[in-house]
Design a protein around this motif. Structure first.
Motif, PDB file in Angstrom:
ATOM      1  N   ILE A  45     -51.509  14.134  18.072  1.00 41.21           N
ATOM      2  CA  ILE A  45     -50.287  14.090  18.872  1.00 41.21           C
ATOM      3  C   ILE A  45     -49.293  15.084  18.292  1.00 41.21           C
ATOM      4  CG2 ILE A  45     -49.303  12.176  17.516  1.00 41.21           C
ATOM      5  CD1 ILE A  45     -47.979  11.185  20.111  1.00 41.21           C
TER       6      ILE A  45
ATOM      7  N   ARG B  47     -53.052   3.577  26.249  1.00 43.51           N
ATOM      8  CA  ARG B  47     -54.074   3.645  27.294  1.00 43.51           C
ATOM      9  C   ARG B  47     -54.451   2.250  27.735  1.00 43.51           C
ATOM     10  NH1 ARG B  47     -59.105   5.963  23.586  1.00 43.51           N
ATOM     11  NH2 ARG B  47     -59.515   4.029  22.424  1.00 43.51           N
TER      12      ARG B  47
ATOM     13  N   CYS C 230     -46.964  15.404  28.414  1.00 47.39           N
ATOM     14  CA  CYS C 230     -45.916  14.510  28.916  1.00 47.39           C
ATOM     15  C   CYS C 230     -44.595  15.259  28.830  1.00 47.39           C
ATOM     16  CB  CYS C 230     -45.867  13.225  28.120  1.00 47.39           C
ATOM     17  SG  CYS C 230     -44.488  12.139  28.547  1.00 47.39           S
TER      18      CYS C 230
ATOM     19  N   TRP D 172     -48.313   7.521  22.978  1.00 51.99           N
ATOM     20  CA  TRP D 172     -49.358   7.477  24.009  1.00 51.99           C
ATOM     21  C   TRP D 172     -50.070   6.140  23.892  1.00 51.99           C
ATOM     22  CZ3 TRP D 172     -50.112  10.836  27.912  1.00 51.99           C
ATOM     23  CH2 TRP D 172     -49.554  12.117  27.800  1.00 51.99           C
TER      24      TRP D 172
ATOM     25  N   LEU E 207     -51.155  15.236  23.691  1.00 48.00           N
ATOM     26  CA  LEU E 207     -52.216  14.498  23.028  1.00 48.00           C
ATOM     27  C   LEU E 207     -53.490  15.319  23.168  1.00 48.00           C
ATOM     28  CD1 LEU E 207     -52.872  11.832  21.512  1.00 48.00           C
ATOM     29  CD2 LEU E 207     -53.698  10.950  23.714  1.00 48.00           C
TER      30      LEU E 207
ATOM     31  N   TYR F  61     -54.048   6.828  30.726  1.00 52.38           N
ATOM     32  CA  TYR F  61     -53.231   7.124  29.558  1.00 52.38           C
ATOM     33  C   TYR F  61     -51.763   7.233  29.971  1.00 52.38           C
ATOM     34  CZ  TYR F  61     -57.270   7.860  26.601  1.00 52.38           C
ATOM     35  OH  TYR F  61     -58.409   7.666  25.855  1.00 52.38           O
ATOM     36  N   TYR F  62     -50.911   6.551  29.208  1.00 52.12           N
ATOM     37  CA  TYR F  62     -49.479   6.495  29.493  1.00 52.12           C
ATOM     38  C   TYR F  62     -48.670   7.099  28.360  1.00 52.12           C
ATOM     39  CZ  TYR F  62     -50.802   3.038  33.019  1.00 52.12           C
ATOM     40  OH  TYR F  62     -51.374   2.393  34.097  1.00 52.12           O
ATOM     41  N   CYS F  63     -47.672   7.864  28.732  1.00 43.02           N
ATOM     42  CA  CYS F  63     -46.684   8.357  27.800  1.00 43.02           C
ATOM     43  C   CYS F  63     -45.519   7.364  27.766  1.00 43.02           C
ATOM     44  CB  CYS F  63     -46.209   9.727  28.274  1.00 43.02           C
ATOM     45  SG  CYS F  63     -44.895  10.471  27.324  1.00 43.02           S
TER      46      CYS F  63
ATOM     47  N   GLU G  35     -46.660  12.546  33.057  1.00 46.56           N
ATOM     48  CA  GLU G  35     -47.897  12.927  32.389  1.00 46.56           C
ATOM     49  C   GLU G  35     -48.729  13.846  33.275  1.00 46.56           C
ATOM     50  OE1 GLU G  35     -47.529   8.384  31.441  1.00 46.56           O
ATOM     51  OE2 GLU G  35     -47.232   9.704  33.157  1.00 46.56           O
TER      52      GLU G  35
END
Length: 127
Positions: free
Chosen positions: A70, A38, A22, A36, A84, A97-99, A6
């Motif tokens: 997205i 968070r 990402c 995505w 995103l 924030y995570y992919c 990311e």
């Protein structure tokens, strides 16, 4: 092994915008979902948005509908980029924030559906 990296996080004022990216590689992504999530301090990881590999199906958390978008850009079945776009940001959007990647062809909203995760990128929205 899947690699998810990311980028794009940062500090922004309320009402501002950010675009998270990402880069995903390492497997054939056909029929996979990219999502995505968070996580704010002291809170559980929560769903934000997801998209099928083809881009034909999306899913959003109610809290971000109308503000976040997205989308994906794919070069081939082995590499895709997931974005995103976050507009009208609020302080409550502050989180890491995570992919994530899922083998489900349907864009799911639950953490257990996702098999691979990136390292996360910090988004901070100041009031």
């Amino acid at each position: 092994q899947v690699q998810l990296v990311e980028s794009g996080g940062g500090l922004v004022q309320t009402g501002g915008s950010l675009r998270l990216s990402c880069a995903a590689s390492g497997r054939t992504f056909s029929r996979y979902t990219m999502g995505w999530f968070r996580q704010a301090p002291g809170k559980e990881r929560e769903f934000v948005a997801a998209i099928s590999w083809s881009g034909g199906s999306t899913n959003y958390a109610d809290s971000v509908k109308g503000r976040f978008t997205i989308f994906t850009i794919s070069r081939d079945n082995a590499e895709i980029a997931v974005y995103l776009q976050m507009n009208s940001l609020k302080p409550e959007d502050t989180a890491v924030y995570y992919c994530a990647a899922s083998r489900s062809p349907v864009p799911r909203s639950s953490v257990p559906w996702y098999d691979d995760w990136g390292q996360g990128t910090q988004v901070t929205v100041s009031s």
